[in-house]
Every structure is written in C-alpha cells, then in structure tokens.
Design a protein around this motif. Structure first.
Motif, PDB file in Angstrom:
ATOM      1  N   UNK A   1       0.846  -1.193   0.000  1.00  0.00           N
ATOM      2  CA  UNK A   1       0.000   0.000   0.000  1.00  0.00           C
ATOM      3  C   UNK A   1       0.878   1.238   0.000  1.00  0.00           C
ATOM      4  N   UNK A   2       0.381   2.280  -0.654  1.00  0.00           N
ATOM      5  CA  UNK A   2       1.131   3.525  -0.775  1.00  0.00           C
ATOM      6  C   UNK A   2       1.492   4.060   0.608  1.00  0.00           C
ATOM      7  N   UNK A   3       2.725   4.418   0.787  1.00  0.00           N
ATOM      8  CA  UNK A   3       3.205   4.945   2.050  1.00  0.00           C
ATOM      9  C   UNK A   3       3.913   3.903   2.883  1.00  0.00           C
ATOM     10  N   UNK A   4       3.559   2.632   2.662  1.00  0.00           N
ATOM     11  CA  UNK A   4       4.159   1.545   3.432  1.00  0.00           C
ATOM     12  C   UNK A   4       5.105   0.709   2.569  1.00  0.00           C
ATOM     13  N   UNK A   5       5.127   0.968   1.270  1.00  0.00           N
ATOM     14  CA  UNK A   5       5.962   0.194   0.349  1.00  0.00           C
ATOM     15  C   UNK A   5       7.416   0.637   0.494  1.00  0.00           C
ATOM     16  N   UNK A   6       8.350  -0.275   0.678  1.00  0.00           N
ATOM     17  CA  UNK A   6       9.764   0.109   0.771  1.00  0.00           C
ATOM     18  C   UNK A   6      10.264   0.644  -0.554  1.00  0.00           C
TER      19      UNK A   6
ATOM     20  N   UNK B   1      -0.582  11.382   4.989  1.00  0.00           N
ATOM     21  CA  UNK B   1      -1.226  12.583   5.517  1.00  0.00           C
ATOM     22  C   UNK B   1      -0.910  13.778   4.624  1.00  0.00           C
ATOM     23  N   UNK B   2      -1.875  14.697   4.524  1.00  0.00           N
ATOM     24  CA  UNK B   2      -1.728  15.849   3.626  1.00  0.00           C
ATOM     25  C   UNK B   2      -0.578  16.769   4.022  1.00  0.00           C
ATOM     26  N   UNK B   3      -0.061  16.635   5.264  1.00  0.00           N
ATOM     27  CA  UNK B   3       1.053  17.507   5.668  1.00  0.00           C
ATOM     28  C   UNK B   3       2.354  17.074   5.012  1.00  0.00           C
ATOM     29  N   UNK B   4       2.382  15.851   4.483  1.00  0.00           N
ATOM     30  CA  UNK B   4       3.608  15.359   3.863  1.00  0.00           C
ATOM     31  C   UNK B   4       3.540  15.610   2.363  1.00  0.00           C
ATOM     32  N   UNK B   5       4.032  16.760   1.963  1.00  0.00           N
ATOM     33  CA  UNK B   5       4.031  17.147   0.555  1.00  0.00           C
ATOM     34  C   UNK B   5       5.465  17.382   0.107  1.00  0.00           C
TER      35      UNK B   5
ATOM     36  N   UNK C   1       9.019  16.810  -0.811  1.00  0.00           N
ATOM     37  CA  UNK C   1       9.959  15.743  -0.481  1.00  0.00           C
ATOM     38  C   UNK C   1       9.821  15.235   0.930  1.00  0.00           C
ATOM     39  N   UNK C   2       8.843  15.743   1.718  1.00  0.00           N
ATOM     40  CA  UNK C   2       8.711  15.328   3.109  1.00  0.00           C
ATOM     41  C   UNK C   2       7.976  13.992   3.198  1.00  0.00           C
ATOM     42  N   UNK C   3       8.158  13.296   4.325  1.00  0.00           N
ATOM     43  CA  UNK C   3       7.516  12.015   4.561  1.00  0.00           C
ATOM     44  C   UNK C   3       7.409  11.814   6.060  1.00  0.00           C
ATOM     45  N   UNK C   4       6.682  10.777   6.463  1.00  0.00           N
ATOM     46  CA  UNK C   4       6.506  10.494   7.883  1.00  0.00           C
ATOM     47  C   UNK C   4       7.846  10.245   8.561  1.00  0.00           C
ATOM     48  N   UNK C   5       8.688   9.436   7.961  1.00  0.00           N
ATOM     49  CA  UNK C   5       9.955   9.108   8.621  1.00  0.00           C
ATOM     50  C   UNK C   5      10.889  10.320   8.673  1.00  0.00           C
ATOM     51  N   UNK C   6      10.896  11.159   7.644  1.00  0.00           N
ATOM     52  CA  UNK C   6      11.733  12.357   7.674  1.00  0.00           C
ATOM     53  C   UNK C   6      11.226  13.347   8.716  1.00  0.00           C
ATOM     54  N   UNK C   7       9.919  13.412   8.861  1.00  0.00           N
ATOM     55  CA  UNK C   7       9.296  14.288   9.866  1.00  0.00           C
ATOM     56  C   UNK C   7       9.692  13.859  11.269  1.00  0.00           C
ATOM     57  N   UNK C   8       9.653  12.555  11.515  1.00  0.00           N
ATOM     58  CA  UNK C   8      10.062  12.045  12.830  1.00  0.00           C
ATOM     59  C   UNK C   8      11.561  12.230  13.027  1.00  0.00           C
ATOM     60  N   UNK C   9      12.334  11.991  11.959  1.00  0.00           N
ATOM     61  CA  UNK C   9      13.789  12.070  12.075  1.00  0.00           C
ATOM     62  C   UNK C   9      14.234  13.480  12.454  1.00  0.00           C
ATOM     63  N   UNK C  10      13.544  14.502  11.928  1.00  0.00           N
ATOM     64  CA  UNK C  10      13.929  15.875  12.246  1.00  0.00           C
ATOM     65  C   UNK C  10      13.693  16.211  13.719  1.00  0.00           C
ATOM     66  N   UNK C  11      12.715  15.562  14.344  1.00  0.00           N
ATOM     67  CA  UNK C  11      12.402  15.846  15.747  1.00  0.00           C
ATOM     68  C   UNK C  11      13.112  14.899  16.716  1.00  0.00           C
ATOM     69  N   UNK C  12      13.771  13.891  16.171  1.00  0.00           N
ATOM     70  CA  UNK C  12      14.371  12.855  17.013  1.00  0.00           C
ATOM     71  C   UNK C  12      15.812  13.224  17.372  1.00  0.00           C
ATOM     72  N   UNK C  13      16.253  13.053  18.643  1.00  0.00           N
ATOM     73  CA  UNK C  13      15.432  12.647  19.793  1.00  0.00           C
ATOM     74  C   UNK C  13      14.996  13.827  20.660  1.00  0.00           C
ATOM     75  N   UNK C  14      15.532  15.028  20.371  1.00  0.00           N
ATOM     76  CA  UNK C  14      15.380  16.145  21.315  1.00  0.00           C
ATOM     77  C   UNK C  14      13.969  16.705  21.363  1.00  0.00           C
ATOM     78  N   UNK C  15      13.226  16.623  20.247  1.00  0.00           N
ATOM     79  CA  UNK C  15      11.930  17.311  20.181  1.00  0.00           C
ATOM     80  C   UNK C  15      10.812  16.357  19.785  1.00  0.00           C
TER      81      UNK C  15
END
Length: 1024
Positions: free
Chosen positions: A890-895, A928-932, A934-948
């Motif tokens: 499924x889109x978003x979960x495909x490696x 999610x619509x916030x990921x437009x 070049x952004x993605x869920x994992x990049x979004x988490x990576x930017x906040x990890x671990x401090x924020x």
C-alpha cells in the motif's frame, strides 16, 4: 569623391570658408552629373552583374549537395530557377528558395540585391545569424526565413528598411531579446519573428510602429505580461503571441482595439483545429488563442462584445469563474475553445449557456472540456450549427442523459463526452451522425445495451465506450466499419461471445480492448484477420477453449493480454510468427503442456507472464527466459529448470522403486491387520473414546450459509473494504461470530489473492495471526462466481480505527503507551515468526494498521495475506520458479526498493512494520496531507528525534500529561519519555532506505521487549 575631398582639405587655408563651400558644391554637382551620365549609358548591365555576384556568393555558402548547382554563371540571373527579375530584366526583384533543403548560412552580400522585394528562405536548414546587410534591402516587401535554425539577434540595421511591407523570420532558432531597433521601422506593416528562441519581455516600444498591421511573436520563450501599450497600435489587425511563457492577465485595453481581426495568445496547434476554409495568412480572420501561456483571471465579458469574432481559443490556461454573457452576440463565430481551465457552473441548468450559441450558424469547433462544469446537457444542443464538426465536452461534471437531439448535429466528425457522470442509455439517434469519425463516451455511468444504430456510422475510425455499465452483447453491426482503427469496450458488463464480425475488420491498427467484461465462449479463428493491430486486450473475461493458432497472423501485434480467462489447451507455437511482440500475458488460465521453445526466438519480447496455469516440463533458457525478471512463471508447480528436471526424472525412478516396496509392505500390513481384527473380536473389547478426545473438522460452508450468516451481505454488517473485496460480520447457525471476506471476482488479481492467502495461512500457525476458519468457492444466486474466506471475528476492530480515534475505551481514552507497545510487540512476534521461525518463510507484503486487528482481550493479530509470498531460496539442488517482481503493498508503506523492481523480501516487511510503528506512536498516516513535496513520515520524525519528539507524538501520548496508571501501577512522565525515544528509534532503524541497513525483525522484537521491561522495571525502582 575621395580625391576631391583631399584637394579641398589641402587648399582650404588659402581659400576663405565661403569659397571652400562654393567649390565643394560645384564639384559635387559635377560629380553627380557625370555619374548620372555614366549610369544612363550602362546601368542595367552593371546592376544585373552586381546581383549575379551576390547570388553566386549566396550559392558558395551552401553545403553539398547544392540544389543551386543549376545556376549557370554564363547566363543572366533572370534565367536561373527560383529567381525573378523586373520586366526589363535589369534587376533581381524576387528570390524564392523555399523548401530546397539548403544547408549553410546567409551571405552578407545578400544586402547588394537592392531592388529585392521578396525573399523566401523558409523550410530549409540554414544556420548562423541574420547578416546586418539585410538592412540595405530598403525595397523589401516579403522576408520569410521560417523553419530554419538561424540564431543570434535580429540585426539592428533592419531599421533601414523604411519601405518594408513584410518581415517574416518565423520558426527559426534566433536567440536573444527582441531588439529595440525594431521600433525605428516607422513604415513597417508586417513583422513576423515567430518560431525562434527569443526571450525576455515584449518591448513596449513596439507600440511606436504606428503603421504596423500584422505582429507575430509566437513560438518563442517570451515571458512576463502583455504590455498594455500594444493597444496603441490602432491599425493592428493580426496579433499572434502563441507558444510563449507569458503570464498575468490580458490587459483590458486589448479588447478595445477595434481594428483587431486576429488575436492569438496560445500555444496549441491552432491551424490543426481551424475550419478547412481558413488559411494562416488571411488578414480578415478574427480569432482568440489562449492555450499554453499561463494567463489567469476570468474570461472578460467584453470579449463577447466583439461581434465580428470568428475564433475564440482560451484553452490550457488558469482562467476561472463562469462563462460570461454575450455568447448570443457572435453570429460569425467559427471556434469557441475554453477547454482545460477552471471554468465552473452549477445546477441542472449549468450548461444552458450552450443554447446561446445557436445564433452562431458558422460554428465549426466547440470545446468546453477539462473544466469544472456541472449540469445537464440541454435539449437545445441539437439546434447548434449544422456545420459543427468537433464537440469536446469531456472531463467535467456533466450529469443526466445524452439528449436524443444530438442526432441533429449531422455534421459532427468528433463527439467526446468522456469522463463525466452521464447516465442513461446511448440514444439510438447517435446513429444519425453519418459524418462521425471519433466517438468518445468513456468513463461515465451509461447503462443499457449498445444500440445497433452505431453500426450505421460507417466512417468511424475510433470508438471508446470503456468504463461504463453497458450490458448485453457486442452488436454484430460493428462489422460494418470499414475504416475503424481503434475499438475500446473495456470495463463494462458486456456478455455473450465475441462476434466474428468485429474481428473481420482488417483496418484495426491501433488497439482492440474488450477486457473486464463477462464475455464467454471461444476466441474465433477470425482473430488472425487483425494483421495490422498493435494491441489486443481480452483479459478479465470468461473466454474458454484453446487459443487459436491464427493468432500468429497478427503480424503487427506488440501487446497481447489474455489473462484471467478460462483458456485451455497448449500455448500455440504460432506466437513465434509475431516477430514484434513485446508483451504477452496469458496468466490465470487453464493452459497445459510445455512452454514452446520457439518463444525464445522472439527478440522483441520484454514481458512474458505465464503464471497460474497448469504448465509442465522444462523452462527454456534462451531469449526472454535468460532474464527471469521479465518472466512470470509462478503458479505452475510442474515446471522445472534444466538441472532440476534431470533430478526430478531420477527422483521419479526412485519413487517407482519405493512405490513397489510400499505395495509389498502394504500387503503384509493388511494381512497383519486382518489377523489383529480376528483377535480383537474374540476378546470383544470395547474401547470408549470421549467426544472431547477428537476434534471434528469445521464444516464446509456454502454460499447460502454465508448469505444467511451476513443477512444477505447487508450493508449494516459491512466491516470494511480492501484491495480485493469486502469484509462482513456474520454468525454461523451455531452462533459463532465470523468475519467473511468476499472477494471481488471482477477485479484483476482476486483469484491470485485468494490462492496466496490460502497458501500462506495453510503453512503457518501463531497466536497473533487472524485464524482462517474455512473458505468458500461457489456460485451465487446470479450464477456468478463467488469466492470468500471465513475468519474468526475480531471484536475490537482494526488498529487503524484506534489510531484514528474511531474506537476508544468506554471511558473515552485512546490507547496508552503500554497498550500500543503491547500491540507493537504482538505484531513483531508474528512477523518474526513468519520470517525466521516458520518452516516456509513468508513475506506479508502489506503490513499496515488496517491489516492489524484486535480481539476482545486487545491482543493484536495480523490478517490479510492476499499479497503474501512464500519465499523459496535458491540452492544447488533447488531453483525457484516463482517470480515476485512488481510493486506490492500500500502507498506509504511500500519500501523504496520495491519501486525499483526488487523482489519482496523480509527487509521489505521490516520497512512496512517501521512505518506502522511510527504511525502508531505519532498518529499520522504516511499519506497525511502535511507530507508534501519531499517530506515524509519518517523524515518528519527524524527531524524531531530525539530532542523534540513531543512535536511529533500523538497527543494522547504526551508525557507532560502526568503519570500513567497501568494495572494499578504508576508510570512517570520521565519513564514514558525515555521509552518513546527508544520506540521511535526502533521505527527509524526499520525504515532506513537501504534494505541492508535495516535491522532484522528479531532485533526489532528484542529492542521492543527490552523497552517494555525497562518501562515497567523503572517504575518499580521509583516506587521503592
């Protein structure tokens, strides 16, 4: 004159200034008189010789082969081909070198042809730049250098051409900006710089050329807005700015240019859509062309006030708003094209503006396609112009049925109503459109039968009725088409056999698409008549019988799709005769026998899909078979490769010997058993076995059983829809709750999904797998094929429902950190089992929250194995014949590697699990619509990890909400925070782009269990 000047300079000291002037004047008069006398004697001879030298110089710069080789220097240029002289033969006045394939550059000596009035250089391969000496041609009336590769700027010296009538530099590759010197040509009437590489803005100074009547700057890369100053050109009749990068709104003053006859601000091929009686040079043509320039704003109402307008083209822009009033004021209108904008309308009467066009009796082209128009086609559409040839209305939101009055437009050559929401039946009156060449009704909700009257349209070359709800058989009247190139009836509900008549169409050359219907019966031998067709798609029907050998006569065939049918017999050897075949898909049939070795000879073949048949024997190794990424053979258990086949044959011999031994042993065992029976009878021993000592197999369920269990598949019992079917809640007769997954047999791949899920779950057992109770393959009450899988019912729904907040605990709370961690561990346990602890290694291929279900104890179980793969490793003794190529999941979960063609792997499942883990603790889906961008869920988490990490956590998990009470124990915010960092870290480790860089599922499981232990133990230490 030069020597006279020197004489005056030497003696001007001795002579007074007035005397010097007088002397100069007298000498000049004498010189002029003598020169005039000389010219009167021999001017014609000298002039024609000068022209000859200029033409010879032009010829010398032309590369070989030189089409000007016939120019004989011993003759006067007036006798040369393509050269025109004046009546007295004194000077060259015309040079027509168009379309000769000239290669080379334009000589500077061209400027010596001082009497030249017409210079035609178009449609050649001239290079270089325009020489400055063109400015010497002050009598030039026509200069056409179009369709060359000339570069550089327009020479400023052209401003000397004060008597210039036409300057045409169309379709070259002249670069740079439009020179300001153009504005010096105060008598210029026609300026054509089209078809070059001119860039930058349009100079407003062009408006200073008050005599200008024709201005063509089209087919360049001009940018910026249209200067409003152009409206000062009061004599301008023709303005063409097509195919540029112009932006902004059209200045309102442009619509006040009463002299304007033709205005083109587009980029489409205008002339290809114009009425046949319109020429590109007609000065009285009035038109608007707004296509590839990105103009914004609305269609101005003043546009419809130009009552002499003939052509309005505003397609392919960003115009919005509604169609302004005034369409009824355009009696001479020939073309109205506002397609591919953002024009809107609403309500049933949203298309009533079309009724106003009935006053335009010369209308030949009408296009409103690709907009946001909503409404019903008015009955008055039949009152439009009798010469209307093309009608484009597709790609809107048009509703209702096609009015019968459409048949009154008997001049139509093209009718396109595709991709709307049109319903009802195709009116019989369509058969009255005798001039129709193209009929497009695809992508609507049209029902009923295809009217036989369409067969009366004998001029048709293209029919597209795909994506509707048409029923019945294909009309045999389609055999009347003599010039048909393309026929698409796919994705409908057509039944019956394929009429021989539609295969007796040798003109078919583009494609024949009958896929995704309910067609049955054999494929007629007449398929071989389609010798010119490039693509045939018969997939997803119920065609049966053998594939006819005549298929080999389709010599032009490049693509053949026959998958998901009931074809039987052997694969025809005649496929080898189709030399250009690139794609052959005959998967999911009942074909048997061996693979023809001649398929190796098809050098063009790139994709061969023979999967899920009953093929047997050895797989060829040459041609397309040398690259197994291009071949799909899975689902044919009796196929083998060369080495494996030899071992199988040896194995068979051993099996025969073993079989003989087994028979002998069986006879001995039988004798022993008989003796034992007599012995037991004598003792009359009675052995009692409680019913609980034996497990009765689950009863087989029929279609009627499942229909009753689900309330006739009532929508109230619908639990959800998936890729290949719908899931219903039900209760068997004994009251056991079940979940019934009904597969959509009309969807491609449903059978494959059914078999994959059965194969996967047959070989695995685990507490965290949704239990498959039984399956059902039957016929429903409509005599249609019915496939269903029966699972245990999971009362707490899917993990997706809990993440989205659709399900909560009775106290209103969502899942806390411990519950989510338990779910994560449950899923990791079963995936680790599938990857490393099960005998047959299984890859799920579609891990995501919607496929993770929760039972009444909130235990997580993984389901939906419709895409699962049993991995068979290659060893020296065993070769896999299963192709697992293709993007699965499924889109978003495909490696990412699946998108590059890699096979499904355990590392792919780890990636999908990692995305699911991040979603579980952030509450954000990867789509999610916030990921437009070049952004993605994992990049979004990576930017906040671990401090924020608080910035990305689900609001229900924020540690600052205080301590968490779990089973009577308090878990502090600090412990929660540290645990969440560890969990997100596991998710990021699972979603590394490189498969080799990801942790294994066993490592992930170990880390998760350690995090849970630490979370709970840390709390115990705090309480002590």
């Amino acid at each position: 004159m030069h020597s006279v000047s020197l004489f005056i300079a030497k003696h001007q000291v001795d002579m007074g200034f007035p005397s010097v002037l007088m002397l100069q004047f007298v000498i000049s008069l004498g010189f002029i008189a003598s020169k005039s006398l000389f010219l009167a004697v021999d001017s014609s001879t000298l002039s024609i010789e000068t022209d000859k030298e200029a033409l010879i110089s032009f010829k010398s710069l032309i590369e070989s082969p030189n089409p000007l080789s016939t120019w004989d220097q011993t003759l006067s240029p007036c006798n040369w081909t393509r050269v025109t002289c004046n009546k007295l033969g004194q000077r060259v006045v015309g040079l027509d070198l168009a379309s000769l394939g000239l290669k080379g550059s334009i000589t500077p000596h061209i400027g010596n042809l001082s009497f030249l009035r017409s210079l035609q250089l178009q449609n050649n391969q001239l290079t270089g730049t325009f020489p400055r000496q063109l400015g010497n041609l002050f009598r030039l009336a026509v200069l056409n250098a179009s369709f060359n590769t000339i570069q550089g700027p327009i020479p400023p010296t052209i401003s000397r051409c004060v008597e210039l009538r036409t300057l045409n530099l169309m379709q070259n590759e002249v670069s740079g900006r439009i020179p300001e010197e153009i504005s010096h040509l105060t008598k210029l009437q026609i300026l054509n710089l089209a078809g070059n590489n001119l860039s930058g803005p349009i100079p407003p100074s062009i408006a200073n050329i008050s005599s200008l009547t024709n201005l063509n700057l089209g087919t360049n890369t001009l940018s910026g807005p249209i200067p409003g100053d152009l409206s000062r050109l009061r004599n301008l009749k023709y303005l063409d700015l097509t195919i540029n990068n112009l932006t902004g709104t059209v200045p309102p003053s442009i619509y006040n240019m009463s002299s304007l006859v033709y205005l083109a601000l587009a980029s489409n091929d205008l002339w290809g859509n114009l009425p046949s009686d319109v020429g590109v040079t007609l000065p009285n043509l009035l038109g608007f062309n707004f296509c590839f320039n990105k103009f914004t704003g609305t269609i101005p109402g003043s546009l419809h006030n130009l009552t002499n307008i003939q052509i309005i083209r505003m397609a392919h822009n960003l115009l919005h708003g509604t169609v302004p009033p005034g369409l009824g004021n355009l009696p001479d209108l020939r073309m109205y094209n506002i397609g591919f904008n953002r024009i809107v309308s609403s309500g049933d009467n949203g298309l009533n503006f079309l009724s106003l066009l009935t006053n335009s009796t010369r209308l030949n082209f009408l296009a409103i396609d690709g907009n946001l128009l909503d409404g019903i086609i008015p009955e008055s559409i039949g009152n439009l112009s009798k010469v209307l040839g093309k009608l484009y209305m597709g790609g809107n939101r048009i509703r209702g049925s096609i009015p019968a009055s459409i048949g009154h437009l008997n001049g139509l050559a093209l009718l396109n109503l595709s991709y709307n929401s049109i319903s009802g039946e195709i009116p019989h009156e369509v058969g009255q459109l005798e001039e129709l060449l193209k009929l497009g009704l695809a992508g609507n909700k049209i029902s009923g039968k295809i009217p036989n009257s369409i067969g009366d349209l004998k001029k048709l070359i293209e029919i597209d009725l795909s994506g509707n709800e048409l029923v019945g058989s294909i009309p045999t009247s389609f055999g009347n088409f003599q010039d048909l190139l393309s026929l698409d009836l796919s994705s409908n509900k057509l039944n019956g056999s394929i009429p021989r008549e539609i295969l007796n169409l040798p003109s078919l050359s583009t494609h024949l698409n009958l896929s995704k219907n309910f067609l049955n019966g054999p494929l007629p031998q007449q398929i071989g008549i389609l010798a010119s067709v490039v693509s045939i798609d018969l997939s997803d029907n119920r065609l049966s019988g053998p594939i006819p050998d005549s298929i080999g006569k389709c010599k032009s065939l490049e693509e053949l799709f026959m998958a998901d049918n009931l074809f039987s017999g052997r694969i025809p050897n005649t496929f080898v005769e189709v030399k250009g075949l690139q794609t052959l898909d005959i998967s999911n049939n009942n074909l048997s026998g061996s693979i023809p070795s001649d398929l190796q000879k098809l050098q063009a073949l790139q994709v061969l899909n023979l999967s899920f048949n009953n093929l047997e024997g050895e797989v060829p190794i040459g041609g397309v078979f040398s690259n197994l990424s291009k071949v799909h053979l899975e689902g044919n258990p009796n196929l083998c490769f060369s080495l494996a086949c030899k071992k199988i044959h040896g194995h068979i011999k051993r099996l025969i010997l073993v079989f003989i031994i087994i028979i002998i042993a069986a006879i001995l065992a039988l004798s022993l058993a008989i003796s034992l029976i007599f012995y037991l009878r004598k003792r009359q021993a009675k052995i009692k076995t409680s019913s609980e000592s034996f497990k009765r197999p689950h009863q087989m369920v029929s279609y009627d059983d499942l229909r009753l269990a689900t309330g006739n598949f009532n929508q109230e019992n619908l639990l959800g829809r998936g890729s290949f079917g719908s899931v219903y809640k039900g209760n068997l007769r004994e009251g056991s709750p079940i979940a019934v997954k009904v597969l959509d047999v009309e969807r491609t791949g449903s059978w494959k999904s059914f078999l994959a899920e059965c194969a996967a779950l047959r070989s695995v057992r685990h507490r965290n797998l949704v239990k498959l109770i039984t399956s059902c393959s039957s016929i429903d009450f409509k005599n249609m094929e019915f496939l269903a899988l029966v699972y245990e019912f999971m009362s707490n729904g899917s993990l997706e429902d809990w993440i989205r907040g659709k399900r909560r605990h009775t106290n209103g709370d969502g899942l806390n950190i411990v519950e989510r961690l338990n779910v994560a561990i449950d899923v990791a346990c079963v995936v680790n089992y599938l990857h490393h602890e099960n005998g047959a290694q299984v890859v799920h291929c579609d891990l995501k929250p919607s496929n993770i279900l929760l039972d009444e104890d909130m235990t997580a179980k993984v389901g939906d194995f419709g895409l699962a793969k049993l991995l068979i490793s290659r060893t020296r003794d065993q070769s896999s014949i299963s192709s697992t190529r293709g993007v699965k999941g499924s889109v978003g979960y495909i490696p990412p590697e699946y998108g590059l063609g890699e096979k499904p792997s355990t590392a792919g499942d780890v990636y999908s699990y990692g995305i699911t883990l991040l979603e579980l603790f952030t509450g954000k889906t990867p789509t999610d619509e916030i990921f437009t961008g070049g952004s993605s869920l994992k990049e979004w988490v990576k930017m906040a990890f671990p401090a924020s990490i608080e910035q990305v956590l689900d609001q229900d998990l924020l540690p600052n909400k205080g301590s968490l009470c779990h089973e009577g124990k308090s878990i502090s915010p600090e412990a929660q925070h540290d645990c969440l960092i560890a969990l997100l870290g596991v998710g990021l480790s699972c979603t590394v782009d490189s498969p080799n860089g990801r942790i294994s599922m066993s490592d992930a499981l170990c880390k998760l269990k350690s995090s849970r232990d630490t979370l709970l133990k840390f709390d115990l230490l705090l309480r002590k």
